[in-house]
Design an enzyme around this catalytic site. Structure first.
Site, PDB file in Angstrom:
ATOM      1  N   GLN A   1       8.288   1.885   3.136  1.00 20.89           N
ATOM      2  CA  GLN A   1       9.066   1.785   1.893  1.00 20.89           C
ATOM      3  C   GLN A   1       9.373   3.228   1.484  1.00 20.89           C
ATOM      4  O   GLN A   1       8.471   3.965   1.084  1.00 20.89           O
ATOM      5  CB  GLN A   1       8.249   1.079   0.796  1.00 20.89           C
ATOM      6  CG  GLN A   1       9.046   0.826  -0.471  1.00 20.89           C
ATOM      7  CD  GLN A   1       8.192   0.384  -1.654  1.00 20.89           C
ATOM      8  OE1 GLN A   1       7.004   0.716  -1.736  1.00 20.89           O
ATOM      9  NE2 GLN A   1       8.789  -0.340  -2.590  1.00 20.89           N
TER      10      GLN A   1
ATOM     11  N   ALA B   1       0.818  -1.215   0.000  1.00 19.85           N
ATOM     12  CA  ALA B   1       0.000   0.000   0.000  1.00 19.85           C
ATOM     13  C   ALA B   1       0.851   1.263   0.000  1.00 19.85           C
ATOM     14  O   ALA B   1       0.459   2.290   0.531  1.00 19.85           O
ATOM     15  CB  ALA B   1      -0.904  -0.003   1.231  1.00 19.85           C
TER      16      ALA B   1
ATOM     17  N   ARG C   1      -3.246   7.841 -10.579  1.00 23.12           N
ATOM     18  CA  ARG C   1      -4.446   7.960 -11.417  1.00 23.12           C
ATOM     19  C   ARG C   1      -5.702   8.346 -10.636  1.00 23.12           C
ATOM     20  O   ARG C   1      -6.708   8.714 -11.218  1.00 23.12           O
ATOM     21  CB  ARG C   1      -4.678   6.646 -12.175  1.00 23.12           C
ATOM     22  CG  ARG C   1      -3.754   6.481 -13.370  1.00 23.12           C
ATOM     23  CD  ARG C   1      -3.826   5.079 -13.933  1.00 23.12           C
ATOM     24  NE  ARG C   1      -3.154   4.114 -13.066  1.00 23.12           N
ATOM     25  CZ  ARG C   1      -3.242   2.786 -13.200  1.00 23.12           C
ATOM     26  NH1 ARG C   1      -4.003   2.272 -14.153  1.00 23.12           N
ATOM     27  NH2 ARG C   1      -2.605   1.981 -12.369  1.00 23.12           N
TER      28      ARG C   1
ATOM     29  N   LYS D   1      -4.293   6.603  -1.978  1.00 22.20           N
ATOM     30  CA  LYS D   1      -5.283   5.775  -2.676  1.00 22.20           C
ATOM     31  C   LYS D   1      -6.029   4.803  -1.768  1.00 22.20           C
ATOM     32  O   LYS D   1      -7.266   4.730  -1.795  1.00 22.20           O
ATOM     33  CB  LYS D   1      -4.632   4.991  -3.820  1.00 22.20           C
ATOM     34  CG  LYS D   1      -5.615   4.015  -4.441  1.00 22.20           C
ATOM     35  CD  LYS D   1      -5.227   3.548  -5.798  1.00 22.20           C
ATOM     36  CE  LYS D   1      -4.271   2.411  -5.772  1.00 22.20           C
ATOM     37  NZ  LYS D   1      -4.081   1.867  -7.123  1.00 22.20           N
TER      38      LYS D   1
ATOM     39  N   ASN E   1      -7.967   1.874  -9.345  1.00 23.45           N
ATOM     40  CA  ASN E   1      -6.860   2.741  -9.751  1.00 23.45           C
ATOM     41  C   ASN E   1      -7.325   4.141 -10.117  1.00 23.45           C
ATOM     42  O   ASN E   1      -6.514   5.029 -10.320  1.00 23.45           O
ATOM     43  CB  ASN E   1      -6.115   2.130 -10.945  1.00 23.45           C
ATOM     44  CG  ASN E   1      -5.469   0.810 -10.572  1.00 23.45           C
ATOM     45  OD1 ASN E   1      -4.651   0.745  -9.670  1.00 23.45           O
ATOM     46  ND2 ASN E   1      -5.878  -0.258 -11.235  1.00 23.45           N
TER      47      ASN E   1
END
Ligand code: UD1
Ligand code: CA
Length: 474
Positions: A77, A13, A19, A26, A228
């Site tokens: 990350q 995630a 987009r 998101k 997305n």
């Protein structure tokens, strides 16, 4: 129901969700009222995942705030170098047994899907299996490339040949893998592809090169459905609302137009209740049997008993409504309000923290706040409890049983009106009234019979009428 098989999860995630074109990360976009990632985590918790590790990056802080209270732990990350790199960030070296890797943006996943794929994997005794689906439009999904029926590789759409793009079996982005085997493959990933990313998908060809046969678990295309874009988000939301409406209809609820009714997952509705279109029934709402919910109301954490009639266009938050009450149209009931049995609340009535007695009525245009209204009391049109004082504090109004509050009355709190009393219309009541009294508090009417208005005096200044100074250009 929890399953007996033991497994841990890595949930990806960290991506930006470019987009979505939205400032919100998101995975936090709501699908039918819940952030999409919490839907995934709920399903995992339902089947009893031992550990849920969420790889976070973009919007890290916000994502942590949502996932940690659900029992998941976040792993950072820093740079989004690809799905393979993301899995490495979840410290898989410290995992054992079966690992389920999945994406945080697949909100239609259900606990049953997870049960099925985990059972299949454990029974297959393989080291790695990919969850696949067959779809009509494989679009940007990774393609499942087989050789003599055996899975050989997953090829990303961006790297695929014209022929490969025709394959309609795709990678759902879910993998089941033995922790040891995963840790053997991950260091071998390279980023020599069109996106210069470490693709997790490459563990499949690496496993094949190791001589390990890789399994596939075919799942319904719903499992592959990832969000997305805003259009896909709306599709997912619609799916969830329709699923909920269907469940309720199967339990005997009449939903006139399931396409245009918005009932969140945890809402409960009793059999025989009719729900008209346009209603938005939000989390924590419970509605009894044989109620009528006319069009376009918004209910949040509302507890509605049996046989209640909610007329069109109401707005309720954290309220309780007893049996056979009739409310609306256009009523606003704010937190802490309880409406008694068979009470009536009509149009343009607002209440906040009111205990409104059984059989009491407020049929039109009233504001009641911080009040206790006794059984069978009638609140006339235009009544206001003046609860908010100059000292910025709120004060309570107590009205007894069977009181008649005439129209256009202001009750200046704190105040108590005794049982069976009567307040004449247009009164401003500042002092408490004992039971059985009549109170009137308004200017006395003065009537002048045969009254002729005075003619204007000569010395009165007449207002000069100025011509507007506007020129119109031709
Ligand atoms: C991925 C798969 C594709 C599969 C599809 C299913 C790869 C290379 N491709 O493609 O085969 O059909 O999912 O939906 O894996 N993420 C990170 N860190 C990163 C990159 C991604 O955490 O560095 C997360 C994203 O937030 C997202 C998930 O991984 O939740 C998938 O990433 P995304 O870029 O959407 O992959 P797809 O192109 O959809
Ligand atoms: Ca995706």
């Amino acid at each position: 129901m929890r399953i007996t098989e033991d497994f841990s999860t890595i949930l990806l995630a960290a991506g930006k969700g470019t987009r979505m074109k939205s400032p919100l990360p998101k995975v936090l976009h709501p699908v039918a009222g819940w952030p999409m990632i919490s839907r995934v985590i709920d399903a995992l918790n339902e089947v009893g995942a031992r550990q849920i590790r969420v790889v976070v990056g973009h919007g890290e802080e916000l994502v942590r705030q949502v996932v940690e209270p659900l029992g998941a732990s976040a792993y950072k990350q820093d740079q989004q170098l690809g799905t393979g790199h993301a899995v490495q960030c979840a410290e898989p070296q410290s995992l054992q047994g079966t690992v389920l890797i999945m994406n945080g943006d697949h909100p239609l996943i259900e606990a049953n899907d997870l049960r099925f794929m985990i059972k299949e994997f454990v029974n297959s005794q393989r080291k790695l299996s990919v969850v696949t689906a067959k779809v009509k439009k494989p679009g940007s999904f990774g393609r499942i490339v087989r050789h003599h029926g055996e899975l050989k590789a997953i090829v990303e759409a961006k790297d695929a040949s014209h022929e490969t793009l025709k394959i309609n079996e795709i990678n759902t982005g879910m993998y089941l893998v033995e922790a040891k085997f995963l840790n053997k493959l991950l260091p071998l990933l390279k980023n020599n592809n069109s996106q210069k990313e470490f693709y997790l998908t490459d563990i499949v060809s690496l496993a094949a090169e190791e001589g390990e046969s890789v399994g596939t678990i075919l799942s319904p295309s719903r499992v592959a459905f990832g969000v997305n874009s805003q259009v896909e988000l709306a599709k997912a939301t619609k799916y969830i609302f329709k699923r909920k409406a269907k469940q309720l209809m199967e339990q005997g609820v009449m939903i006139m137009d399931p396409d245009n009714t918005y009932i969140e997952d945890d809402v409960k509705i009793g059999a025989g209740t009719v729900v008209y279109p346009g209603n938005c029934l939000r989390a924590g709402t419970k509605i009894g049997k044989m109620c009528i919910i006319e069009p376009n109301s918004y209910l949040y954490k509302a507890q509605v008993s049996d046989a209640v009639h909610i007329k069109s266009q109401c707005y309720f938050e954290e309220v309780k409504i007893e049996t056979k009450a009739v409310i609306g149209p256009f009523a606003r009931l704010r937190p802490g309000t309880i409406i008694g049995q068979e009470a009536k609340v009509g149009n343009f009535v607002e209440m906040k923290k009111v205990n409104f007695g059984a059989g009491a009525k407020a049929s039109h245009l009233a504001y009641l706040g911080d009040a206790v209204i006794g059984d069978e009391t009638n609140i006339g049109c235009g009544t206001i409890t003046v609860n908010y004082a100059f000292d910025k504090k709120k004060y309570v109004t107590k009205v007894g049983k069977n009181v008649f509050v005439g129209s256009d009355t202001q009750l200046i709190a704190p105040i108590e009106i005794g049982d069976n009393s009567f307040i004449a219309a247009g009164s401003t009541i500042t002092k408490s009234i004992p039971a059985g009294s009549m109170a009137v508090a308004r200017g006395r009417q003065v009537t002048k019979e045969n009254y002729k208005p005075k003619a204007p005096q000569n010395n009165e200044v007449k207002e000069e009428v100025k011509k507007p100074n506007v020129e119109i250009e031709g």
